[in-house]
Design an enzyme around this catalytic site. Structure first.
Site, PDB file in Angstrom:
ATOM      1  N   LYS A  70     -13.238   6.821   0.658  1.00 44.79           N
ATOM      2  CA  LYS A  70     -13.141   6.258  -0.690  1.00 44.79           C
ATOM      3  C   LYS A  70     -14.196   5.162  -0.834  1.00 44.79           C
ATOM      4  CE  LYS A  70      -8.909   5.385   0.367  1.00 44.79           C
ATOM      5  NZ  LYS A  70      -7.496   4.941   0.363  1.00 44.79           N
ATOM      6  N   ARG A  71     -15.048   5.295  -1.853  1.00 47.09           N
ATOM      7  CA  ARG A  71     -16.202   4.390  -1.987  1.00 47.09           C
ATOM      8  C   ARG A  71     -16.195   3.591  -3.289  1.00 47.09           C
ATOM      9  NH1 ARG A  71     -21.651   7.108  -1.060  1.00 47.09           N
ATOM     10  NH2 ARG A  71     -22.175   4.985  -0.397  1.00 47.09           N
ATOM     11  N   GLY A  78      -7.611   1.964  -4.130  1.00 43.96           N
ATOM     12  CA  GLY A  78      -7.600   2.942  -3.051  1.00 43.96           C
ATOM     13  C   GLY A  78      -6.251   3.633  -2.912  1.00 43.96           C
ATOM     14  N   ASP A  79      -5.172   2.897  -3.166  1.00 44.53           N
ATOM     15  CA  ASP A  79      -3.834   3.492  -3.134  1.00 44.53           C
ATOM     16  C   ASP A  79      -3.681   4.524  -4.251  1.00 44.53           C
ATOM     17  OD1 ASP A  79      -3.346   1.620  -1.131  1.00 44.53           O
ATOM     18  OD2 ASP A  79      -2.451   0.186  -2.528  1.00 44.53           O
ATOM     19  N   GLY A 121      -5.209  -2.148  -5.327  1.00 49.67           N
ATOM     20  CA  GLY A 121      -4.510  -0.873  -5.355  1.00 49.67           C
ATOM     21  C   GLY A 121      -5.334   0.318  -5.790  1.00 49.67           C
ATOM     22  N   GLY A 138     -17.788   6.585  -5.754  1.00 48.21           N
ATOM     23  CA  GLY A 138     -17.098   7.859  -5.663  1.00 48.21           C
ATOM     24  C   GLY A 138     -16.448   8.087  -4.319  1.00 48.21           C
ATOM     25  N   ALA A 186       0.815  -1.212   0.000  1.00 48.07           N
ATOM     26  CA  ALA A 186       0.000   0.000   0.000  1.00 48.07           C
ATOM     27  C   ALA A 186       0.850   1.264   0.000  1.00 48.07           C
ATOM     28  CB  ALA A 186      -0.945  -0.011   1.205  1.00 48.07           C
TER      29      ALA A 186
END
Length: 318
Positions: A246-247, A278-279, A276, A251, A43
């Site tokens: 973060k969804r 979200g990263d 990744g 969105g 991450a």
């Protein structure tokens, strides 16, 4: 909190990802066909690479790896435009994550992780203090949430956070793993991250943290199935100055001062691998903030990077 220039320093995990994309559910006791690739991941390292790809000109990374693949990881980070300082562990191998990605129809490229953290969570307070120049020229510090899930690396994260606060450097944290977060305990995570400026949780992580005592009005409700993510974000923003939830395909939400201030739509994407994503959001968000973008604009850049990430295999930019 105003944006600022300077370098981005990421302190976090560097691991080897083995990505297995299967189109049919794994069947116990026999073979399941899959497309398998071995790629650099982690991450913290992913965030650094995405920030560099999104235009951040000076991205630095502190992490810990095993001697088995230290050179491979360092070269990959250098190619991505990241200046890495990797501590080579003589006792533990580099962390490894097996990413099982559902590539079947209706699977949404959702991933399941089997994680051996290896050397990554052996990063220590001594590793941080041995390099007193790490924050020189740094305008933002980002800590991978994985660091908080083991005692040595938690010590490193807390030392980095304290040093950044003393210099007035903004600090962000991505909680990283709802599973590990539940095992650690939301209350312990909240206590360890006190003083953080921006929290960047997933929807599941936000719900879990919002249920911890002291997270804000309505504490305890976070463990209820019916808690709205907007309520979770608003509650957490009474503890952290900025919360960006973060969804994925829904969105993102931006909350400040106990209220959700913005809802950012996702961009359309053909998902191949959600590893990744979200990263990618976090890396692009931080790059935009360091370049002077406001919270809404930076979150929109995060959504754009997340959409690009799910179309790639692995957690790094192509």
């Amino acid at each position: 909190m105003s944006s600022r220039g300077g370098a981005l320093l990421v302190v976090g995990d560097v691991v080897t990802d083995i990505v297995a994309r299967h189109r049919t559910p794994p069947v116990p006791g026999t073979d399941t066909a899959a497309a398998i690739r071995t790629v650099p991941g982690g991450a913290g390292a992913n965030v650094a690479c995405w920030a560099a790809s999104w235009g951040c000109r000076d991205v630095r990374l502190l992490g810990r790896v095993g001697a088995d693949s230290a050179t491979w990881h360092e070269e990959a980070l250098t190619r991505a435009g990241v200046r890495s300082r990797l501590i080579v562990d003589s006792e533990a191998p580099t962390g490894t994550v097996i990413c099982l990605v559902d590539g079947g129809v209706g699977g949404g490229a959702e991933r399941t992780f089997l994680t051996d953290s290896g050397a990554s969570l052996r990063l220590s307070g001594a590793d941080w203090s041995s390099a007193p120049d790490l924050l020189d020229g740094v305008g933002w510090l980002h800590l991978s949430g994985y660091l908080f899930f083991a005692e040595p690396s938690r010590e490193a994260a807390e030392a980095a956070l304290a040093a950044a606060r003393a210099r007035g450097v903004p600090v962000s944290v991505d909680p990283a793993s709802a599973g590990f977060l539940a095992e650690l305990g939301a209350e312990r995570f909240l206590a360890a991250t006190e003083g953080v400026d921006v929290l960047l949780p997933s929807e599941g992580e936000a719900r879990l943290l919002a249920g911890a005592p002291g997270a804000g009005p309505g504490a305890g409700a976070g463990r209820e199935v019916g808690l709205e993510v907007t309520d979770a974000a608003a509650g957490l923003s009474r503890r952290y100055p900025v919360v960006v939830v973060k969804r994925g395909a829904a969105g993102a939400l931006v909350a400040r001062g106990g209220e959700v201030r913005a809802k950012i739509p996702a961009l359309p994407a053909t998902a191949r691998d959600s590893t990744g994503a979200g990263d990618a959001f976090t890396g692009a968000f931080l790059a935009a903030r360091l370049d002077g973008a406001g919270l809404y604009e930076a979150s929109a850049e995060g959504c754009r990077a997340g959409a690009r990430a799910v179309e790639l295999v692995g957690g790094r930019p192509g």
